[in-house]
Write an enzyme that holds these catalytic residues in place. Structure first.
Site, mmCIF file in Angstrom:
data_model
loop_
_atom_site.group_PDB
_atom_site.id
_atom_site.type_symbol
_atom_site.label_atom_id
_atom_site.label_comp_id
_atom_site.label_asym_id
_atom_site.label_seq_id
_atom_site.Cartn_x
_atom_site.Cartn_y
_atom_site.Cartn_z
ATOM 1 N N GLU A 87 0.836 -1.245 0.385
ATOM 2 C CA GLU A 87 -0.538 -0.462 -0.127
ATOM 3 C C GLU A 87 0.684 1.237 0.006
ATOM 4 O O GLU A 87 1.438 1.104 1.171
ATOM 5 C CB GLU A 87 -1.319 0.453 1.190
ATOM 6 C CG GLU A 87 -1.719 -1.201 1.148
ATOM 7 C CD GLU A 87 -2.792 -0.458 2.809
ATOM 8 O OE1 GLU A 87 -2.641 0.509 3.135
ATOM 9 O OE2 GLU A 87 -3.489 -1.571 2.781
ATOM 10 N N ASP A 105 -5.572 8.987 11.129
ATOM 11 C CA ASP A 105 -4.285 8.600 11.141
ATOM 12 C C ASP A 105 -3.943 9.239 12.704
ATOM 13 O O ASP A 105 -4.592 9.677 12.553
ATOM 14 C CB ASP A 105 -3.647 8.863 9.990
ATOM 15 C CG ASP A 105 -4.038 7.636 8.654
ATOM 16 O OD1 ASP A 105 -3.863 6.480 8.746
ATOM 17 O OD2 ASP A 105 -3.729 8.363 8.202
#
Lengths: 267, 409
Positions: free
Chosen positions: A49, A60
């Site tokens: 990824e 995040d």
């Protein structure tokens, strides 16, 4: 069959889970981010990824958010991300880009899909795009045979899971816990149940992410999921390394530990 | 797609704007919130409870004040101020907060979190949390905690936890990121009490609903006082909650111009501003598609304004639609223009406005000159300026030190 689908099917034939590794492009710098991915793949990561650093990464935690800040402050652009994706694809690993939605929308959906397909990318993970908002994206990705990977969460109802997986291809990303990336060192007990609920709705491979940081956890998740996703632990390994060479070594060592884990399938 | 300008029930979109761009983990909470909101709208007991709080706690209806001396500086137009500054906690923010805090209670959530820029929404949330016995955490950019130190102290006195956010530009945008991160991790027991008309659906609709009382009262008050509808309604636009609140009652009156004033900062040619309509482009930020200040790669560009409450690179999606359909008109007002209007209202009328609100006052001064002395203009006086005394004193060079060593001017 897409490169992502092939990676999962090869892992299944080998009676193990696939290992999915995340690193942001341009962190700690463009050239090193490519070396880090090469090290990850050499040590056994099946699917890469490539993270597109974004100014407002609200899914995040601080580890990845700070890496994104650093990459952006060095001027990392979407063109750079595509360059890293190209380098990743050249290693032979299945390569997907993970991006918040606005940078893709700004770049242009068709243009982004064209460019990614042209460099050998296999799909895109969009953590803040819901299937309801994805009609145009579905057309853009279908036209270039790119996999479209959406997320399911422990809070997703069965009806919701059915909606999400019907929009997915390649694999389904199961977020193991309710939270942001990199803030917990454990996978919640909900993960196994979530995977079972997803399997009731689809034959696509199911990979589990959030909270996975070492080989034993990878082995335990490999016992019930088709893939194990690791992100923040790789980024943390880079952040804690004294220099770029040490970072490459640390990422390779972590990838090797995790790759052994997905082959153990403990518990 | 539903016509939301005239709109009743809809699917969370305003033309191409709005929608839900969120991590999947939040979808369930947003669905739950939407159901609770619709059920509350059908529940007379909820309406009664809110109405009673508005009258007996907030002090509604807020008055409509005619300001003739200030009006002389607006081309002689008749200027009417909708006095949201007189609400308990000092701004319009309390309208939405009480509504959402009651919704949180209805959903059985014991904790509320909020983002705040100027601190007005944080203070209102801390107030409602104290009133309804809810745990409260407020996220505020560290730069904003400095320029709005008084509001930080108020929130803490009210029992709220204030978390300074050090990420990014340390302003409202970063506070929203942090509140979202908290919410995704604690959603089972926490309601995110979002303070403006942006974010993922159903937030823009909910916040608009709870502020629509401003417009409803204003329309009636103007008709009583003047005997006709106003020629224009003006408001400042950060996220855009006070503007939507007052605009909402006039959307179907084509003779009423709707004017929104966004922060022009140090001037839109300097890059240091928050002029989303003047300089931004459609994109996605904080869960909604809307106008966003962004670079060619879709990265958010930090905004700037002397007023913390307008210092935000996005704007509510309904405003984006009102802009595109030309139902409302948006213009930037610079820091300097806003401060001149701030001083003028203070001296001519004895009303110290919030610096956010001063942008609407400056805009109305322009508009009044354009429309002339026969015009009737309503300005939403969204907040009072107590919190801004230090910023204003610094701007105008007034010494507020109480040290005996430093002589006052």
């Amino acid at each position: 069959m897409s490169a992502v689908a092939q990676a999962f099917s090869r892992a299944r034939e080998e009676n193990r889970a696939a290992l999915v590794g995340y690193l942001p492009a341009g962190y700690p710098d463009l050239a090193t981010s490519i070396r880090l991915i090469e090290a990850m793949v050499a040590a056994g990561v099946d699917v890469v990824e490539v993270g597109l650093p974004y100014s407002d990464p609200l899914m995040d935690g601080p580890v990845i958010a700070q890496a994104a800040d650093r990459a952006l402050s060095q001027g990392t652009t979407t063109d750079d991300v595509l360059e890293v994706a190209a380098a990743s694809a050249r290693t032979g690993a299945a390569t997907v880009v993970m991006s918040y939605w606005n940078p893709i929308e700004r770049f242009g959906l068709d243009r982004f899909a064209d460019r990614l397909a042209a460099v050998g990318g296999s799909g895109v993970i969009t953590p803040d795009l819901t299937p309801e908002e994805a009609d145009a994206w579905q057309a853009s990705t279908d036209a270039r045979s790119l996999d479209r990977i959406f997320l399911v969460a422990p809070s997703s109802t069965p009806e919701r899971i059915a909606t999400v997986v019907s929009a997915c291809s390649g694999f389904v990303y199961a977020a193991s816990l309710m939270g942001v990336t990199g803030t917990r060192d454990s996978v919640s007990g909900d993960a196994e149940g979530l995977v079972a609920r997803v399997r009731a709705e689809t034959n696509l491979p199911v990979a589990v992410g959030l909270g996975v940081s070492h080989g034993d956890q990878a082995a335990s998740i490999a016992g019930f999921a088709d893939g194990v996703i690791v992100g923040s632990a790789f980024v943390r390994a880079v952040a804690q390394a004294p220099d770029n060479d040490a970072a490459v070594e640390a990422v390779g060592a972590l990838a090797a530990e995790l790759a052994a884990g997905v082959r153990r399938r403990s518990e | 797609m539903t016509d939301t300008v005239l709109g009743t029930a809809h699917d969370g979109h305003y033309g191409p704007y709005g929608g839900r761009f969120v991590p999947e983990a939040l979808t369930h909470a947003l669905d739950e919130l939407e159901s609770a909101f619709r059920a509350a709208l059908d529940d007379p007991a909820f309406e009664q409870r809110l109405d009673s709080l508005q009258r007996n706690y907030t002090g509604r209806p807020s008055p409509l004040t005619e300001v003739t001396r200030f009006g002389e500086h607006c081309g002689g137009a008749r200027i009417l101020l909708k006095r949201e500054d007189l609400n308990h906690t000092g701004s319009h923010k309390i309208n939405n907060v009480l509504g959402q805090a009651l919704l949180a209670q209805r959903m059985g959530k014991k904790r509320v979190i909020a983002e705040t820029g100027a601190g007005q929404h944080g203070v209102a949330t801390a107030t409602a949390a104290a009133l309804l016995d809810l745990e409260c955490t407020v996220y505020m950019g560290e730069e904003d905690t400095r320029r709005q130190a008084l509001n930080v102290a108020r929130m803490r006195l009210l029992g709220a936890e204030v978390v300074p956010v050090t990420a990014g530009s340390q302003t409202l945008k970063d506070a929203i990121n942090e509140a979202m991160r908290d919410w995704v991790s604690t959603v089972e027991r926490t309601h995110y009490l979002l303070g403006t008309v942006t974010g993922p659906a159903p937030f823009p609709e909910i916040v608009r609903h709870f502020h629509s009382v401003i417009g409803t009262e204003t329309r009636e008050q103007v008709l009583d006082l003047v005997g006709r509808l106003p020629d224009a309604v003006a408001a400042c636009v950060g996220g855009g909650s006070n503007a939507i609140g007052i605009f909402s009652a006039f959307l179907d009156d084509p003779t009423v111009q709707l004017r929104g004033y966004e922060a022009g900062g140090e001037g839109i040619d300097t890059g240091r501003h928050a002029a989303r309509f003047a300089m931004g482009a459609p994109g996605v930020l904080h869960g909604a598609r809307t106008y966003v200040m962004q670079d060619e790669w879709g990265q958010t560009v930090p905004s700037h304004s002397i007023s913390a409450g307008l210092d935000y690179p996005g704007v509510g999606p309904e405003h984006a639609w009102l802009h595109d359909t030309k139902r409302a008109h948006y213009e930037p007002v610079s820091d300097d223009e806003a401060m001149q209007a701030f001083a003028l209202l203070s001296r001519t009328e004895g009303i110290i406005p919030a610096i956010e609100t001063a942008h609407a006052l400056a805009g109305a001064m322009r508009l009044g000159r354009e429309l002339g002395p026969d015009a009737v203009i309503v300005i939403n006086l969204s907040g009072r300026g107590d919190k801004d005394v230090e910023t204003a004193a610094r701007y105008f060079g007034i010494d507020i030190s109480d040290s005996p060593d430093v002589p006052a001017p």
